[in-house]
Enzyme design. Structure first.
Site, mmCIF file in Angstrom:
data_model
loop_
_atom_site.group_PDB
_atom_site.id
_atom_site.type_symbol
_atom_site.label_atom_id
_atom_site.label_comp_id
_atom_site.label_asym_id
_atom_site.label_seq_id
_atom_site.Cartn_x
_atom_site.Cartn_y
_atom_site.Cartn_z
ATOM 1 N N GLU A 94 73.686 -7.000 30.095
ATOM 2 C CA GLU A 94 73.070 -6.000 29.568
ATOM 3 C C GLU A 94 73.512 -4.820 30.789
ATOM 4 O O GLU A 94 73.813 -4.954 31.679
ATOM 5 C CB GLU A 94 71.425 -6.200 29.694
ATOM 6 C CG GLU A 94 70.945 -7.026 28.558
ATOM 7 C CD GLU A 94 71.275 -6.579 27.085
ATOM 8 O OE1 GLU A 94 71.810 -5.441 26.917
ATOM 9 O OE2 GLU A 94 70.806 -7.498 26.403
ATOM 10 N N CYS A 115 71.231 -8.501 22.214
ATOM 11 C CA CYS A 115 72.159 -9.303 23.132
ATOM 12 C C CYS A 115 73.374 -8.876 22.202
ATOM 13 O O CYS A 115 73.794 -9.278 21.206
ATOM 14 C CB CYS A 115 71.690 -10.620 22.996
ATOM 15 S SG CYS A 115 72.899 -11.659 23.676
#
Length: 232
Positions: free
Chosen positions: A102, A2
């Protein structure tokens, strides 16, 4: 992994959701990146938000600046790794968020950014650990990292890891200094895919210098590399 997330809710919304006092100068953030100073809630101060740097300086790297390399830790081994074990045992935190990003690889050089949120679009908390270190000027600084785990079916289409999102009922357990290690490990599972949504966003998110509501707006894939002024 992340490497970027958002916290676009208002001060009042976050205080009500987490039952903690936010600093008066808080402003919504749409494109949070490593090394930046952002709100967290720690096991030492669960009734208030603290501002920590994202990017932990592990125990073996004293007097080093905040690192972009140490921004995540695998939940499966956080209680075993020498660099993170003490923090896992004594210094846990919640990282408030309302979405994370993402990038899906399209071709050899092109990536499309996606934003992941809860289906109800409410704020949530990543599981994190924090550290205190002394910088080269002798000042005490606080840093944190986000724990990651195996992805659910929604995230796995884009990436092979996802941040640990805690169930709301488990947040107090994560901060509780008396929680047992085996209980804590059970909290670090994969968040259900049917309780999340994802959508494509503007490539403005690619630059950490961009931090505006345009970052989190839904964008059709055909607009990904079109007229950027559409998102101003």
């Amino acid at each position: 992994m992340c490497g970027r997330y958002s916290l676009s809710k208002s001060k009042i919304e976050l205080e009500e959701r987490f039952q903690a006092e936010m600093l008066s100068d808080f402003k919504p953030r749409y494109n949070i990146a490593p090394t930046q100073l952002v709100p967290v809630i720690t096991s030492d101060s669960p009734k208030g938000f603290s501002y920590f740097y994202w990017g932990i300086t592990p125990d073996f790297a004293k007097n080093k600046p905040v690192s972009q390399k140490f921004i995540n830790a695998k939940a499966e081994s956080v209680n075993e790794k020498v660099s993170f074990k003490t923090s896992f045992q004594k210094r846990r935190c919640l990282i408030p968020a309302d979405g994370f990003f993402e990038w899906k690889k399209i071709g050899k050089k092109t990536k499309t950014p996606y934003r992941f949120t809860l289906a109800n679009e409410e704020p949530f908390a990543f599981a994190g650990i924090w550290e205190e270190y002394e910088n080269e000027k002798g000042e005490n600084k606080h840093t944190f990292l986000i724990l990651t785990t195996a992805p659910n079916s929604l995230v796995s289409e884009i990436h092979d890891r996802m941040p640990v999102i805690l169930n709301r009922d488990d947040e107090k357990k994560w901060l509780d200094k008396y929680s047992k290690e085996e209980e804590l490990i059970k909290l670090l599972g994969t968040y259900p895919a049917n309780e999340m949504i994802s959508y494509t966003v503007s490539p403005l998110v690619n630059s950490v210098g961009n931090d505006s509501p345009a970052i989190i707006r839904k964008t059709s894939p055909m607009d990904q590399f079109g007229n950027y002024t559409l998102f101003g």
